[in-house]
Write an enzyme that holds these catalytic residues in place. Structure first.
Site, short mmCIF file in Angstrom:
data_model
loop_
_atom_site.label_atom_id
_atom_site.label_comp_id
_atom_site.label_asym_id
_atom_site.label_seq_id
_atom_site.Cartn_x
_atom_site.Cartn_y
_atom_site.Cartn_z
N HIS A 131 0.84 -1.21 0.00
CA HIS A 131 0.00 0.00 0.00
C HIS A 131 0.88 1.26 0.00
O HIS A 131 0.75 2.12 -0.88
CB HIS A 131 -0.92 -0.02 1.23
CG HIS A 131 -1.82 1.17 1.34
ND1 HIS A 131 -3.13 1.15 0.93
CD2 HIS A 131 -1.61 2.43 1.79
CE1 HIS A 131 -3.68 2.33 1.13
NE2 HIS A 131 -2.77 3.13 1.66
N GLU A 132 1.76 1.36 0.97
CA GLU A 132 2.61 2.55 1.04
C GLU A 132 3.54 2.61 -0.18
O GLU A 132 3.84 3.70 -0.68
CB GLU A 132 3.42 2.57 2.34
CG GLU A 132 2.59 2.59 3.63
CD GLU A 132 1.54 3.69 3.70
OE1 GLU A 132 1.78 4.78 3.15
OE2 GLU A 132 0.46 3.45 4.28
ZN ZN Z 1 -3.09 5.23 1.95
#
Ligand code: ZN
Length: 500
Positions: free
Chosen positions: A264-265
Site C-alpha cells: 500500500h505505502e
Molecule cells: Zn493510503
C-alpha cells in the site's frame, strides 16, 4: 526570466527550505526520536511551521502572486509555475479571510483536541471528548465560512481533499456501491470461511523486513529515490525532491498485515517518485488529491496484491524468507488474504467491508454538517449505522466513534477519498485490461512492473496537474465516474472465491 519571477522563485525556495525542515523533523519524530527528545522536536516543528506559515501569508508573497497573475507575466510562465501561481493565489486569498484571532484559537483547539481524543479513546470515554469535538465541528464550519463565504461548508471541506467532487456525486456513487455491497456481504457471510489458524505462529522480524524490501523492489519502488523506516502507523512522505520514504510496523504474530501495508505505502511512494521532473518544486508535485493518491496505493494493495496471480511467481520465495509459508498452500494463502468478515475497526477491514466503513463515516458527516445532529447523539447514531451496514454493533465507543484520529484533527470530509480511490481503481483496472490484456496473465508471468510503468505514464507523471475526475476521464475516455466496474470486480472475484 523576469525580475518578478526571479524574486518569486527565491521566495518559494525559502518556503521550501522551511517546509523541508518541518518534514524532516516530523519524520524523525515518527521514526527515531527517543521519548526524552519528543518535546524538543515538537517545539522545533512549531517554530518552522510558524515561519513557513508567515511566509505563505506574508504581504510580500501576496504581491508577487498578484504581479505574476497579470497576463503579460502569466503567459510566459511554465505550466508548473502557472498552476503554482493560480493555486497559491487562491489559497492566499482564503487565508487572508480568516481573522488572526480565530486562526490562533483554531490551531490551539486542534492541538488540544488530539490530546483529549487520545485520552478519551484510551479510557473509552466519549463524554470526555464530546465538548472538544463539538467545538471542533463549530469552528471547522466557521473556518470554511470565512474561507469560502458563498460555499456550503461541507462542500468546501470535501473539495479540500478531492477537488471537483461534491456531496451529490459522492452520494450517487456510494448509494450505487451500498446497494451492491450489502447483499454481497450477506452472501459471503452465509458461505464457508477459510481456516485462519494455518498461519498462526511467530515470524522473524528481520525476515519480514527483508521480505518487504523484496516486495517493494518487485512492484517498482526505487531505492535510489527513497527509503524505509519503522513507525507506529504506516505512512508515506516526501522529503524534498528525489527522496520518498515509507514506514511500516512489523508484528511477530502477523506477517500478512505488514506485507500489505508495504505494498500500500509502496503504491503511494511510486506515485510520488514518478512525477515528471519538469514539475519538481512546483505545486503540481504536491499531490493534494487524496482520492487519486489513495487509488494508487489501493490499486497496488488490492487490485494487484490481493490477486492470486501476483503471488504465483514469488510464493516459493516467500517460503525462503519465512519457512512457515512452505506449509501453507498458495490456495489457502489466497483465501486468507481475501478473508471477508464484518469487523468494527476500519483500518483492519477487508476490501469488501472497507467500503461500508467509509460510507458510514460519510453519512455521519452529512448528519453533522447537513442535518445538525447534536454531538451527544453521535455515538448512538454511529452504532445504529454499524448495525444497518455491517450487521454488528460496537460494545464500546473505543471500537465505535472514537476509533479514528481524523475528526480530532479537523479532517472532516477526508473519509470519502478512501472509497473514491477504490471506485477509480475499478475503472483503472477495466481500462488497463482493455489496453494490456488480462491482468491475471501479466501478474502470473511476473511482469507486474509493466503495469507500474503504465501507471507511471498514464497517471503518475502528471502529479496533481489534473483533478481526479479529469485523470480518470482522460484515461478511460468516459465522462462520468462510475462505481459499476468496482462492483463488477467485487462480484466476480468473491463469487469465485466463496463459491456462489
Ligand atoms: Zn493510503
Amino acid at each position: 526570466m523576469s525580475e518578478t519571477l526571479d524574486r518569486f522563485l527565491e521566495y518559494r525556495n525559502k518556503m521550501r527550505q522551511y517546509g523541508l525542515a518541518v518534514s524532516m523533523l516530523y519524520w524523525d519524530l515518527q521514526t527515531a526520536t527517543p521519548k526524552k527528545g519528543v518535546e524538543c522536536k515538537t517545539e522545533a516543528i512549531g517554530f518552522f511551521s510558524t515561519e513557513s506559515f508567515k511566509l505563505s501569508t506574508g504581504e510580500a508573497y501576496g504581491k508577487l502572486l498578484e504581479a505574476l497573475s497579470r497576463p503579460e507575466e502569466f503567459d510566459l510562465l511554465t505550466r508548473g509555475i502557472q498552476v503554482t501561481v493560480t493555486r497559491e493565489k487562491e489559497e492566499y486569498t482564503r487565508y487572508k479571510r480568516i481573522p488572526q484571532d480565530f486562526y490562533t484559537e483554531l490551531v490551539t483547539l486542534t492541538a488540544k483536541a488530539s490530546r483529549v481524543w487520545e485520552e478519551a479513546k484510551k479510557n473509552n470515554d466519549f463524554a470526555m471528548f464530546e465538548p472538544v469535538l463539538d467545538q471542533m465541528i463549530q469552528m471547522t464550519k466557521q473556518s470554511a465560512k470565512y474561507q469560502e463565504p458563498d460555499m456550503d461548508p461541507y462542500e468546501f471541506m470535501l473539495s479540500r481533499y478531492e477537488k471537483g467532487m461534491d456531496t451529490k456525486q459522492i452520494e450517487k456513487l456510494f448509494e450505487e456501491l451500498k446497494s451492491g455491497l450489502v447483499p454481497l456481504l450477506a452472501k459471503i457471510k452465509a458461505a464457508a470461511k477459510p481456516d485462519l489458524s494455518a498461519l498462526k505462529g511467530e515470524y522473524d522480524l528481520n525476515a519480514q523486513r527483508q521480505w518487504q524490501e523484496f516486495l517493494l523492489k518487485y512492484i517498482g519502488f526505487d531505492y535510489e529515490g527513497g527509503g524505509v523506516a519503522e513507525a507506529e502507523h504506516p505512512f508515506t512522505t516526501s522529503l524534498g525532491t528525489g527522496d520518498v520514504r515509507v514506514t511500516n510496523h512489523f508484528y511477530t504474530d502477523d506477517p500478512i498485515n505488514a506485507m500489505f501495508s508495504a505494498i500500500h505505502e509502496g503504491g503511494h511512494a511510486i506515485f510520488e517518485q514518478n512525477i515528471d521532473p519538469a514539475f519538481w518544486n512546483t505545486a503540481v508535485a504536491n499531490i493534494d488529491l487524496m482520492g487519486l493518491h489513495e487509488s494508487q496505493s489501493r490499486f497496488f494493495e488490492n487490485m494487484l496484491g490481493r490477486n492470486k496471480n501476483f503471488w504465483i511467481p514469488i510464493y516459493e520465495k516467500l517460503g525462503e524468507y519465512m519457512p512457515q509459508f512452505k506449509e501453507v498452500p498458495l490456495d489457502l494463502f489466497y483465501r486468507v488474504i481475501n478473508d471477508v468478515r464484518p469487523s468494527l475497526i476500519r483500518t483492519a477491514a477487508d476490501e469488501v467491508t472497507y467500503g461500508l466503513h467509509v460510507i458510514l463515516r460519510f453519512e455521519m458527516e452529512k448528519a453533522i454538517f447537513g442535518e445538525g445532529v447534536p454531538t451527544s447523539r453521535l455515538p448512538e447514531l454511529w452504532n445504529e449505522k454499524m448495525e444497518e451496514l455491517l450487521g454488528i454493533r460496537p460494545e464500546t465507543d473505543r471500537e465505535g466513534i472514537l476509533q479514528d484520529v481524523h475528526w480530532s484533527n479537523g479532517y472532516f470530509g477526508y473519509f470519502p477519498s478512501y472509497l473514491l480511490g477504490s471506485i477509480y481503481d475499478g475503472m483503472i483496472l477495466a481500462q488497463l485490461e482493455k489496453e494490456m490484456g488480462s491482468v491475471d496473465q501479466i501478474l502470473k508471468e511476473g511482469r507486474v512492473k509493466e503495469i507500474t510503468r503504465w501507471l507511471n505514464e498514464r497517471i503518475h507523471k502528471n502529479g496533481s496537474l489534473y483533478t481526479s475526475g479529469e485523470v480518470i476521464g482522460n484515461l478511460c475516455g468516459e465522462g462520468e465516474i462510475s462505481a459499476k466496474p468496482l462492483m463488477e470486480y467485487f462480484n466476480k472475484k468473491y463469487s469465485e472465491l466463496y463459491g456462489f
